[in-house]
Design an enzyme around this catalytic site. Structure first.
Site, mmCIF file in Angstrom:
data_model
loop_
_atom_site.group_PDB
_atom_site.id
_atom_site.type_symbol
_atom_site.label_atom_id
_atom_site.label_comp_id
_atom_site.label_asym_id
_atom_site.label_seq_id
_atom_site.Cartn_x
_atom_site.Cartn_y
_atom_site.Cartn_z
ATOM 1 C CG ASP A 1 -1.970 -0.930 1.567
ATOM 2 O OD1 ASP A 1 -2.019 -1.550 0.272
ATOM 3 O OD2 ASP A 1 -1.667 -1.638 2.644
ATOM 4 C CD GLU B 1 -9.411 -3.587 -0.066
ATOM 5 O OE1 GLU B 1 -9.918 -3.918 0.569
ATOM 6 O OE2 GLU B 1 -7.999 -4.723 -0.684
#
Length: 322
Positions: free
Chosen positions: A43, A210
């Site tokens: 991420d 997401e």
């Protein structure tokens, strides 16, 4: 011909042009650009300082940090927080999915604190004048969710519009991607607008969407998101998709016109060869163009999560990685 009529004529032509650029087979997707050194990340979010140094933060511990002077060789440093804020313990022991940006002479970093598969989660905010590890002041929680919520308060992304309004998108699984308006003076939700907008969801089948990230290009707002399953090494099915809208709160649609609230999304990057499950993406404007910054699982290294960076081409009106 009216503007509406021109759009009606041009829309299918632009969609056809995009389809021609989207790879027909997975192996036709571009490999990541060259990066080396300490590139194990999850991420990632990245900015470039005025001095030309790249600061990258990522999931893990007190928010993992790496840096580079050339966008090729990365080295690791200390976490953003050497001492974790006390409130984190109500949600988890480490932070996830940071989002770094620079506004008003200060670096801001939104981040999530949660445990895998849970929506008892919180989005936090920190600020720093340098953006370096150890310099961050934590400002506490911005938005939370509980097991009774139909959303998950993780994966935040700050977007500042041309008119100076601030927005925070976030979300993972459950009912998908959400957005709230932010007060620029506090970095937290604007008290005069408590609406929680819905931007993308998968109402049928898997709920797996997401990691929103929004940019504005050529008059459109583009919502990037990660679809399907991450965090399973070489079994990950993560992929990056995008939709666009004429207003910040949507509706976002893909190149075929399908709403992102109805399982829509145009592919940007998917698994190919040893580059498995790309996702957890952010978009960074650099001197040579927009960068798609993400992680993937390396099939040649036992599924280790690594940094991927690709440039984006917007010539069709849609982002195409190359």
């Amino acid at each position: 011909m009216s503007r509406t009529s021109r759009r009606a004529v041009l829309a299918p032509l632009l969609a056809a042009a995009l389809i021609a650029l989207v790879p027909a087979t997975a192996n036709a997707y571009p490999n990541p650009g060259t990066v080396k050194g300490d590139v194990v990340v999850h991420d990632p979010t990245m900015v470039r300082t005025s001095a030309g140094r790249y600061l990258l933060y990522a999931t893990g511990g007190g928010l993992a940090y790496k840096t580079s002077t050339d966008r090729i060789t990365f080295t690791a440093g200390g976490d953003a927080f050497s001492t974790k804020p006390g409130w984190w313990s109500s949600y988890a022991t480490e932070a996830w999915a940071p989002d770094i940006s620079y506004h008003g002479g200060k670096y801001l970093m939104y981040y999530a604190v949660s445990t895998f598969g849970s929506n008892t989660s919180a989005i936090g905010l920190a600020g720093s004048t340098t953006g370096l590890p150890g310099s961050w002041t934590d400002y506490g929680t911005v938005y939370t969710s509980t097991s009774a919520s139909d959303y998950n308060a993780i994966d935040p992304n700050l977007f500042v519009d041309d008119n100076g309004t601030w927005w925070l998108s976030f979300g993972s699984w459950w009912t998908g991607i959400k957005m709230i308006q932010i007060d620029p003076s506090t970095g937290k939700q604007l008290s005069t607008n408590t609406t929680r907008y819905s931007l993308a969801s998968r109402p049928t089948g898997t709920k797996a969407v997401e990691a929103p990230y929004i940019v504005k290009r050529n008059g459109y707002y583009y919502l990037f998101a990660s679809y399907d399953v991450c965090c399973a090494g070489t079994s990950s099915t993560y992929k990056i998709k995008v939709g666009r809208a004429t207003g910040i709160t949507g509706p976002y649609v893909d190149a075929s016109g399908t709403a992102m609230t109805s399982n829509g999304g145009t592919p940007v990057l998917e698994s190919h060869g040893n580059y498995i499950g790309p996702g957890g993406q952010s978009v960074m404007a650099d001197s040579d163009g927009d960068l798609l910054v993400y992680h993937y699982y390396d099939g040649a290294d036992s599924g280790t999560p690594k940094l991927g960076v690709n440039l984006l081409n917007w010539s069709t009106g849609w982002p195409v990685a190359y």
